[in-house]
Motif scaffolding. Sequence first.
Motif, PDB file in Angstrom:
ATOM      1  N   THR A   3     -13.151   6.399  33.394  1.00  0.00           N
ATOM      2  CA  THR A   3     -14.023   7.455  33.920  1.00  0.00           C
ATOM      3  C   THR A   3     -13.236   8.711  34.283  1.00  0.00           C
ATOM      4  OG1 THR A   3     -13.871   6.562  36.143  1.00  0.00           O
ATOM      5  CG2 THR A   3     -15.709   5.815  34.793  1.00  0.00           C
ATOM      6  N   LEU A   4     -11.961   8.556  34.634  1.00  0.00           N
ATOM      7  CA  LEU A   4     -11.136   9.722  34.935  1.00  0.00           C
ATOM      8  C   LEU A   4     -10.941  10.611  33.715  1.00  0.00           C
ATOM      9  CD1 LEU A   4      -8.367   8.269  37.260  1.00  0.00           C
ATOM     10  CD2 LEU A   4     -10.315   9.671  37.878  1.00  0.00           C
ATOM     11  N   VAL A   5     -10.973  10.006  32.544  1.00  0.00           N
ATOM     12  CA  VAL A   5     -10.841  10.778  31.310  1.00  0.00           C
ATOM     13  C   VAL A   5     -12.009  11.755  31.171  1.00  0.00           C
ATOM     14  CG1 VAL A   5     -10.816  10.596  28.781  1.00  0.00           C
ATOM     15  CG2 VAL A   5      -9.528   8.970  30.176  1.00  0.00           C
ATOM     16  N   TYR A   6     -13.170  11.381  31.687  1.00  0.00           N
ATOM     17  CA  TYR A   6     -14.339  12.244  31.635  1.00  0.00           C
ATOM     18  C   TYR A   6     -14.432  13.146  32.860  1.00  0.00           C
ATOM     19  CZ  TYR A   6     -15.797   9.168  27.880  1.00  0.00           C
ATOM     20  OH  TYR A   6     -15.847   8.461  26.720  1.00  0.00           O
ATOM     21  N   LEU A   7     -14.129  12.621  34.032  1.00  0.00           N
ATOM     22  CA  LEU A   7     -14.327  13.372  35.262  1.00  0.00           C
ATOM     23  C   LEU A   7     -13.336  14.519  35.452  1.00  0.00           C
ATOM     24  CD1 LEU A   7     -15.193  10.524  37.778  1.00  0.00           C
ATOM     25  CD2 LEU A   7     -16.725  12.179  36.728  1.00  0.00           C
ATOM     26  N   ILE A   8     -12.099  14.340  35.059  1.00  0.00           N
ATOM     27  CA  ILE A   8     -11.103  15.395  35.251  1.00  0.00           C
ATOM     28  C   ILE A   8     -11.426  16.637  34.413  1.00  0.00           C
ATOM     29  CG2 ILE A   8      -8.685  15.999  34.912  1.00  0.00           C
ATOM     30  CD1 ILE A   8      -7.982  13.189  35.909  1.00  0.00           C
ATOM     31  N   PRO A   9     -11.715  16.513  33.119  1.00  0.00           N
ATOM     32  CA  PRO A   9     -12.086  17.730  32.367  1.00  0.00           C
ATOM     33  C   PRO A   9     -13.383  18.368  32.861  1.00  0.00           C
ATOM     34  CG  PRO A   9     -11.477  15.992  30.856  1.00  0.00           C
ATOM     35  CD  PRO A   9     -11.555  15.382  32.211  1.00  0.00           C
ATOM     36  N   ILE A  10     -14.346  17.559  33.268  1.00  0.00           N
ATOM     37  CA  ILE A  10     -15.602  18.106  33.779  1.00  0.00           C
ATOM     38  C   ILE A  10     -15.347  18.892  35.062  1.00  0.00           C
ATOM     39  CG2 ILE A  10     -17.818  17.480  34.813  1.00  0.00           C
ATOM     40  CD1 ILE A  10     -17.961  15.203  32.754  1.00  0.00           C
ATOM     41  N   SER A  11     -14.534  18.359  35.961  1.00  0.00           N
ATOM     42  CA  SER A  11     -14.257  19.064  37.211  1.00  0.00           C
ATOM     43  C   SER A  11     -13.446  20.333  36.969  1.00  0.00           C
ATOM     44  CB  SER A  11     -13.533  18.148  38.195  1.00  0.00           C
ATOM     45  OG  SER A  11     -12.253  17.810  37.709  1.00  0.00           O
ATOM     46  N   LEU A  12     -12.519  20.313  36.033  1.00  0.00           N
ATOM     47  CA  LEU A  12     -11.773  21.528  35.700  1.00  0.00           C
ATOM     48  C   LEU A  12     -12.685  22.585  35.084  1.00  0.00           C
ATOM     49  CD1 LEU A  12      -8.469  20.029  34.269  1.00  0.00           C
ATOM     50  CD2 LEU A  12      -8.794  21.217  36.442  1.00  0.00           C
ATOM     51  N   PHE A  13     -13.600  22.154  34.243  1.00  0.00           N
ATOM     52  CA  PHE A  13     -14.554  23.075  33.636  1.00  0.00           C
ATOM     53  C   PHE A  13     -15.460  23.709  34.689  1.00  0.00           C
ATOM     54  CE2 PHE A  13     -18.740  23.779  31.628  1.00  0.00           C
ATOM     55  CZ  PHE A  13     -18.380  24.766  30.733  1.00  0.00           C
ATOM     56  N   MET A  14     -15.972  22.905  35.615  1.00  0.00           N
ATOM     57  CA  MET A  14     -16.839  23.428  36.668  1.00  0.00           C
ATOM     58  C   MET A  14     -16.073  24.356  37.618  1.00  0.00           C
ATOM     59  SD  MET A  14     -19.201  20.114  37.441  1.00  0.00           S
ATOM     60  CE  MET A  14     -20.065  20.891  38.775  1.00  0.00           C
ATOM     61  N   GLY A  15     -14.828  24.027  37.910  1.00  0.00           N
ATOM     62  CA  GLY A  15     -14.000  24.908  38.724  1.00  0.00           C
ATOM     63  C   GLY A  15     -13.745  26.230  38.024  1.00  0.00           C
ATOM     64  N   GLY A  16     -13.543  26.187  36.723  1.00  0.00           N
ATOM     65  CA  GLY A  16     -13.368  27.405  35.947  1.00  0.00           C
ATOM     66  C   GLY A  16     -14.613  28.280  35.956  1.00  0.00           C
ATOM     67  N   ILE A  17     -15.768  27.649  35.877  1.00  0.00           N
ATOM     68  CA  ILE A  17     -17.025  28.397  35.949  1.00  0.00           C
ATOM     69  C   ILE A  17     -17.155  29.078  37.309  1.00  0.00           C
ATOM     70  CG2 ILE A  17     -19.532  28.149  36.065  1.00  0.00           C
ATOM     71  CD1 ILE A  17     -19.315  26.093  33.847  1.00  0.00           C
ATOM     72  N   GLY A  18     -16.802  28.367  38.376  1.00  0.00           N
ATOM     73  CA  GLY A  18     -16.844  28.960  39.708  1.00  0.00           C
ATOM     74  C   GLY A  18     -15.881  30.124  39.852  1.00  0.00           C
ATOM     75  N   LEU A  19     -14.699  29.999  39.282  1.00  0.00           N
ATOM     76  CA  LEU A  19     -13.709  31.071  39.338  1.00  0.00           C
ATOM     77  C   LEU A  19     -14.179  32.299  38.557  1.00  0.00           C
ATOM     78  CD1 LEU A  19     -10.882  31.653  40.463  1.00  0.00           C
ATOM     79  CD2 LEU A  19      -9.961  30.859  38.293  1.00  0.00           C
ATOM     80  N   VAL A  20     -14.771  32.079  37.394  1.00  0.00           N
ATOM     81  CA  VAL A  20     -15.311  33.180  36.608  1.00  0.00           C
ATOM     82  C   VAL A  20     -16.445  33.866  37.362  1.00  0.00           C
ATOM     83  CG1 VAL A  20     -16.624  33.727  34.506  1.00  0.00           C
ATOM     84  CG2 VAL A  20     -14.580  32.301  34.373  1.00  0.00           C
TER      85      VAL A  20
END
Length: 52
Positions: A3-20
């Motif tokens: 599940t970490l294989v899925y959760l880590i990229p998803i959390s990085l993507f969502m953090g990137g959206i917040g930063l943008v």
Amino acid sequence: MITLVYLIPISLFMGGIGLVAFFWALKGRQYDDPKGDSERILSTEWDERPKP
């Protein structure tokens, strides 16, 4: 562990959206008048319509 294989990229993507979104708000000059905001919040005058 898989599940970490899925959760880590998803959390990085969502953090990137917040930063943008944060930088977009900065570029749109959302935070340019902190002195005016501090004076308006302490004002006793009540106005139902926003000022232009």
